[in-house]
Write an enzyme that holds these catalytic residues in place. Structure first.
Site, mmCIF file in Angstrom:
data_model
loop_
_atom_site.group_PDB
_atom_site.id
_atom_site.type_symbol
_atom_site.label_atom_id
_atom_site.label_comp_id
_atom_site.label_asym_id
_atom_site.label_seq_id
_atom_site.Cartn_x
_atom_site.Cartn_y
_atom_site.Cartn_z
ATOM 1 C CD GLN A 50 -2.999 -1.180 2.191
ATOM 2 O OE1 GLN A 50 -3.368 -0.144 2.745
ATOM 3 N NE2 GLN A 50 -3.427 -2.378 2.566
ATOM 4 C CB CYS A 168 0.396 6.527 5.563
ATOM 5 S SG CYS A 168 1.803 7.474 4.916
ATOM 6 C CB THR A 313 3.605 3.703 8.684
ATOM 7 O OG1 THR A 313 4.569 3.368 9.700
ATOM 8 C CG2 THR A 313 3.128 5.133 8.901
ATOM 9 C CB ALA A 315 7.892 2.174 8.654
ATOM 10 C CB CYS A 347 5.324 9.525 7.419
ATOM 11 S SG CYS A 347 4.067 10.131 6.286
#
Length: 425
Positions: A50, A168, A313, A315, A347
């Site tokens: 995504q 995000c 996110t 991450a 981000c």
């Protein structure tokens, strides 16, 4: 729930959700202990990267680059259970699937992602993907964003951001900056750009705001804080906003548009919100550091669906998965949990084609850069950060995170730091 219970099967670790967080956790577990019985409940045939949809909406990636078959990503040694969870029964260590099957577990990992609530804005679902209404939050609609960016030559372009939390938080801005950069490079000065953010600030970590504000000024973006999208009329090309004034008063405003990019409101999935796992907020109620459920000792939660106050996110999931893996194995071995999560999230704010402000931060907005400042200053736009997002991060995702390779993602430990179950790269 049925009073009669005869589980179809049972396993060591049952993972609900085969997205980024679920597959990464399975891979981290099996890298540490290959003989563990791990099962992943996931209904979707395809898996999506995504974070790449921002780049699809800017014509940098093709949609196909962000999609792979779920069966090709299930870690070796894990079993894919194709289905969806209907209900949780944590008091009896079992879940019920929507097809009536039951599954038991020793440890449960809830990684269901979140719900994009398109229906919460009247008129949006009916017009999304046409009538100049788009969103980079969908695989089908991100390409339409790029089509509209190229086609728009004048008029009003509106970008929206709903109340937090969303996944995000920079994504609505990324779409705006990349679109504005394209228009500016082609001299399309007759396009008026508006950013309508339901929140009070441009970005939640103040260290990154000065660099972003330079681009707001460069692109002549009209910032509207406390402005929440509440309805869309696609055929009429109008959007309604609830605008909160300085003293808390609210008024309605209707804005005509020629281009509308929407970030939808987001909630925990319905089957989580109505389950025993949910906190009052609806998210999976976990400890912020260990990611173990606050009320059920053999349940963990991670990813977009849990209650931790970090940025939602990929991450973050990448850093959370090893923590969950370590702590699960410790509990299975009768040992205390040692791995902790610091709230890390990243981000990459694409402020123009070729430059990114790489925001990396943890709980409380603490800056957590992955690189020394002399190499990459995340508070400033850099080409190195662009190459990281455009070239390195997709491969790190497919070949690293989803395979249990924890490059720059190993867990932190409470003292004394043990050396148990550390994965081999």
């Amino acid at each position: 729930m049925s009073a009669q219970f005869a589980p179809l099967t049972s396993c060591d670790v049952l993972i609900v959700g085969g997205g980024s967080a679920g597959i990464a956790t399975a891979a981290s577990l099996l890298r540490r202990r290959p003989d563990l019985d791990v099962r992943i409940v996931e209904p979707s045939e395809h898996h999506y990267y995504q974070p790449g949809w921002t780049m699809v909406g800017a014509g940098v990636f093709t949609p196909q680059r962000t999609q792979r078959r779920t069966e090709d990503l299930i870690p070796r040694g894990a079993q894919w259970v194709r289905g969806s969870v209907a209900a949780f029964d944590p008091d009896h260590d079992r879940v019920e699937l929507t097809d009536g099957r039951w599954m038991g577990y020793r440890m449960l990992v809830a990684a269901p992602g979140l719900k994009l609530d398109w229906a919460a804005i009247p008129g949006l679902a009916e017009t999304l993907g046409r009538n100049n209404v788009t969103s980079n939050y969908g695989y089908q609609t991100a390409p339409y964003t790029w089509d509209l960016v190229q086609a728009t030559r004048r008029g009003r372009a509106i970008f929206t951001q709903p109340p937090m939390p969303i996944k995000c938080a920079g994504a609505p801005q990324k779409a705006m900056y990349l679109s504005a950069d394209y228009w500016r490079a082609r001299g399309r000065d007759d396009i008026q750009i508006e950013f309508h953010n339901a929140g009070p600030v441009l970005f939640g970590v103040k260290e990154y705001v000065p660099a972003l504000m330079k681009y707001v000024q460069k692109y002549r973006i009209d910032l509207n804080f406390g402005s929440k999208l509440v309805a869309v009329d696609g055929p009429a090309r109008t959007a309604d906003f609830a605008v909160t004034g300085p003293h808390g008063e609210t008024r309605q405003e209707r804005r005509a548009f020629d281009f509308l990019h929407v970030c939808p409101p987001q909630t925990a999935p319905d089957f989580i919100r109505h389950s025993p796992l949910a906190a009052e907020s609806g998210w999976i109620e976990v400890d912020d550091a260990t990611l173990r459920h606050k009320r059920f000792e053999n349940i963990f939660g991670l990813g977009d669906g849990c209650s931790t106050p970090n940025a939602k996110t990929a991450a973050a999931a990448r850093k959370q998965a090893p923590v969950v893996a370590e702590n699960i194995l410790s509990l299975l071995d009768g040992l205390p949990m040692r791995a902790v999560y610091d709230g890390y999230g990243s981000c990459p704010l694409t402020v123009e084609r070729g430059k990114i402000v790489l925001a990396e931060f943890g709980y409380g907005g603490k800056l957590l850069p992955s690189f020394p400042k002399w190499l990459l200053d995340g508070t400033q736009p850099t080409r190195l950060a662009w190459h990281l997002k455009a070239q390195a991060l997709p491969e790190i995702y497919w070949l690293g995170m989803l395979r249990g390779r924890e490059w720059l993602a190993g867990p932190d430990y409470v003292e004394p730091a043990p050396q148990l179950h550390r994965a081999q790269a």
